[in-house]
Every structure is written in C-alpha cells, then in structure tokens.
Design a protein around this motif. Structure first.
Motif, PDB file in Angstrom:
ATOM      1  N   THR A   1       0.846  -1.197   0.000  1.00  0.00           N
ATOM      2  CA  THR A   1       0.000   0.000   0.000  1.00  0.00           C
ATOM      3  C   THR A   1       0.887   1.254   0.000  1.00  0.00           C
ATOM      4  O   THR A   1       2.051   1.215   0.406  1.00  0.00           O
ATOM      5  CB  THR A   1      -0.975   0.018   1.184  1.00  0.00           C
ATOM      6  OG1 THR A   1      -0.236  -0.049   2.398  1.00  0.00           O
ATOM      7  CG2 THR A   1      -1.939  -1.154   1.103  1.00  0.00           C
ATOM      8  N   LEU A   2       0.321   2.341  -0.480  1.00  0.00           N
ATOM      9  CA  LEU A   2       1.066   3.596  -0.684  1.00  0.00           C
ATOM     10  C   LEU A   2       0.316   4.722   0.013  1.00  0.00           C
ATOM     11  O   LEU A   2      -0.897   4.836  -0.113  1.00  0.00           O
ATOM     12  CB  LEU A   2       1.164   3.823  -2.193  1.00  0.00           C
ATOM     13  CG  LEU A   2       1.837   5.070  -2.751  1.00  0.00           C
ATOM     14  CD1 LEU A   2       2.346   4.781  -4.168  1.00  0.00           C
ATOM     15  CD2 LEU A   2       0.894   6.267  -2.779  1.00  0.00           C
TER      16      LEU A   2
ATOM     17  N   THR B   1       5.976   4.127   0.654  1.00  0.00           N
ATOM     18  CA  THR B   1       5.501   2.778   0.347  1.00  0.00           C
ATOM     19  C   THR B   1       6.581   1.777   0.756  1.00  0.00           C
ATOM     20  O   THR B   1       7.450   2.107   1.563  1.00  0.00           O
ATOM     21  CB  THR B   1       5.052   2.658  -1.128  1.00  0.00           C
ATOM     22  OG1 THR B   1       4.431   1.394  -1.330  1.00  0.00           O
ATOM     23  CG2 THR B   1       6.213   2.808  -2.113  1.00  0.00           C
TER      24      THR B   1
ATOM     25  N   ALA C   1      -2.460  -3.666  -4.736  1.00  0.00           N
ATOM     26  CA  ALA C   1      -1.973  -2.316  -4.464  1.00  0.00           C
ATOM     27  C   ALA C   1      -0.641  -2.071  -5.148  1.00  0.00           C
ATOM     28  O   ALA C   1       0.372  -2.679  -4.780  1.00  0.00           O
ATOM     29  CB  ALA C   1      -1.829  -2.108  -2.952  1.00  0.00           C
ATOM     30  N   ASN C   2      -0.648  -1.197  -6.170  1.00  0.00           N
ATOM     31  CA  ASN C   2       0.599  -0.690  -6.745  1.00  0.00           C
ATOM     32  C   ASN C   2       1.541  -1.767  -7.274  1.00  0.00           C
ATOM     33  O   ASN C   2       2.731  -1.780  -6.970  1.00  0.00           O
ATOM     34  CB  ASN C   2       1.308   0.187  -5.706  1.00  0.00           C
ATOM     35  CG  ASN C   2       0.330   1.130  -5.018  1.00  0.00           C
ATOM     36  OD1 ASN C   2      -0.272   1.956  -5.671  1.00  0.00           O
ATOM     37  ND2 ASN C   2       0.118   0.965  -3.729  1.00  0.00           N
TER      38      ASN C   2
ATOM     39  N   SER D   1       3.070  -3.863 -10.671  1.00  0.00           N
ATOM     40  CA  SER D   1       3.204  -3.753 -12.131  1.00  0.00           C
ATOM     41  C   SER D   1       3.359  -5.124 -12.760  1.00  0.00           C
ATOM     42  O   SER D   1       4.337  -5.408 -13.421  1.00  0.00           O
ATOM     43  CB  SER D   1       4.380  -2.857 -12.481  1.00  0.00           C
ATOM     44  OG  SER D   1       5.550  -3.345 -11.863  1.00  0.00           O
TER      45      SER D   1
ATOM     46  N   VAL E   1      -4.915   1.787  -3.875  1.00  0.00           N
ATOM     47  CA  VAL E   1      -3.654   2.500  -3.664  1.00  0.00           C
ATOM     48  C   VAL E   1      -3.255   2.469  -2.189  1.00  0.00           C
ATOM     49  O   VAL E   1      -2.231   1.905  -1.813  1.00  0.00           O
ATOM     50  CB  VAL E   1      -3.748   3.964  -4.178  1.00  0.00           C
ATOM     51  CG1 VAL E   1      -2.460   4.723  -3.868  1.00  0.00           C
ATOM     52  CG2 VAL E   1      -4.033   3.985  -5.681  1.00  0.00           C
TER      53      VAL E   1
END
Ligand code: CTP
Ligand code: CA
Length: 226
Positions: free
Chosen positions: A22-23, A33, A60-61, A63, A76
């Motif tokens: 999480t960020l 983060t 969460a976040n 790629s 996020v």
C-alpha cells in the motif's frame, strides 16, 4: 499434447487475495511505500484460479499482468484496501493477506506540494487500519491466512501474529535471506497455526509455494466442514 488435469480442490470456493504494497501520500508529488513486488499474492491468485476457485485480487501498486480468469480490484492506500476487503468479506470462503500493508501513514496530507524551509523537518505519522486483525474479528467461518515478513525471531513473531490477529494460518518468511521474499521469484515459507509450526515449504518458486499453501488450506477447510 494432452494437458494435465489440474487439481480442482478449490472448485466453487470464493477466494480473496490481497497483493502488493500500500502507498500513503504525503503531498501531490510524494509518498511512502515499501518494497513489495506483489509476486507472492499474484502467484497465489493464479494457483487458486487454476485449482477452480473464483478469485478476487485486491492489488496495491503492482506492475504485473493480472492472472487469467481473476477479478482484479486495484487500490492505492491502506484505507482503500481496507474498504475493498471489508465490502467483500462476507462473500468469501478463503482470504489470503499477502499484501505488505503500510503500518503508518502521514497524519495529514498536504493538498499542495510541501516547500522546503528548515534544516530538519518532522513528518508526523499515524497508525493505519490493521486489515488482517479486523478480518479476524469480523469473520464468520471464513478460512484466513496471513503472511509475516521477519528478519529475526521468526517463530516467536509469527506465533504472536497468528494469535493476535485470529488467523487460521500464518505463512512466515525470513526476508533477511538472499533470493527469497520481497521482489524475489522464490520463497521459503514456515506455516504456523494457533498451536505452532505446521509445515515448512522449502525454497521453491512463488507459484509452487502458493500451490502448497493452498493445498494445506483446502485440506483444513474440508476438515472443518466449511
Ligand atoms: N497487515 C494488515 N494490515 C496492517 C498491517 C499488516 O492487514 N495494517 C497484515 C499483512 O497483510 C500480513 C500480516 O498482517 O498478512 C502481517 O504483516 P506484518 O507487517 O508482518 O505484521 P505487523 O502486524 O504489521 O507487525 P510488524 O510490521 O510490526 O512486524
Ligand atoms: Ca507491518
């Protein structure tokens, strides 16, 4: 070529998995983060889907491409993840909390970019929601698996977490070791229940480790009769 029939032990089960880190925003251009890549949670989502489960991945976040056949819910912050999980909690049979959740967030978020001034500055942080502990309090028969990333006293810390957060299992890894844990493609997991060590999953790919963990969860869910 004939494909091997995969193990369908989670057929008809609803599984919710959280993944990534999480960020927490400080201002419009800065945030806090952690190093989570999301690989372990994504591997668990793929493995559960292949075992026949209906999978929701609260991510969460990360790629990474979403595994095929999995419902992706992007989030996020810790609060976003908390809300996404709580909304869906009652419908699940199995919850796996692989995400690395921020423990603290800035107590205030600045709407404008913070300007530099003094030689030192202090950022005041406040505790975030403990999502796993809240799942432990609210669950009605769901099977719950937490993760624990430790750099020392792995058994002691993992046992404290499994008990205080009310999970059925905790999968602990030693993140001080090279090649496993955060960002790596492999993992080594020590699985604890409320009574102690249940199983050690030796160093293997995150997908293979996830399959082992899910097989254990499925066995226990069937034994519990839920
Ligand atoms: N967790 C969570 N919400 C938080 C913090 C952690 O749901 N605010 C979950 C993680 O997803 C993981 C488990 O709790 O499944 C353990 O996370 P970990 O960071 O190892 O433990 P903490 O309880 O946060 O304790 P500490 O960081 O001090 O070791
Ligand atoms: Ca933590």
């Amino acid at each position: 070529v004939r494909l091997m029939t995969p193990d369908q032990t989670l057929a008809g089960r609803k599984v919710l998995i959280t993944a990534g880190g999480t960020l927490e925003r400080i201002d419009p251009v800065r945030f806090i983060t952690n190093d989570s890549s999301g690989k372990m949670g994504y591997a668990a989502a793929q493995a559960a889907q292949e075992m026949g489960a209906e999978v929701t991945l609260v991510s969460a976040n990360v790629s990474l491409p979403a595994p095929r056949g999995v419902k992706l819910v992007p989030v996020v912050s810790t609060r976003d993840m908390y809300e996404a999980v709580m909304e869906r909690l009652d419908a699940q049979d199995l919850i796996i909390k692989a995400a690395a959740v921020a423990d603290y967030r800035p107590a205030a978020q600045s709407a404008q970019k913070i300007k530099k001034s003094e030689e030192q500055m202090t950022l005041v942080l406040e505790k975030t929601e403990d999502i796993l502990a809240e799942i432990g309090r609210r669950k009605k028969g769901q099977f719950v698996i937490g993760f624990a990333a430790e750099t020392e006293h792995l058994e002691e810390h993992a046992m404290k977490k499994v008990r205080s957060k009310g999970c059925d299992l905790i999968a602990a890894n030693d993140v001080s070791q090279q090649g496993i844990g955060f960002g790596a493609d492999h993992n080594e997991l020590y699985i604890f229940d409320q009574n102690g060590l249940v199983k050690k999953i030796p160093r293997s790919s995150k997908l293979e480790a996830a399959r082992e963990l899910l097989r254990l969860a499925a066995e226990r869910m069937n034994a519990k009769g839920n």
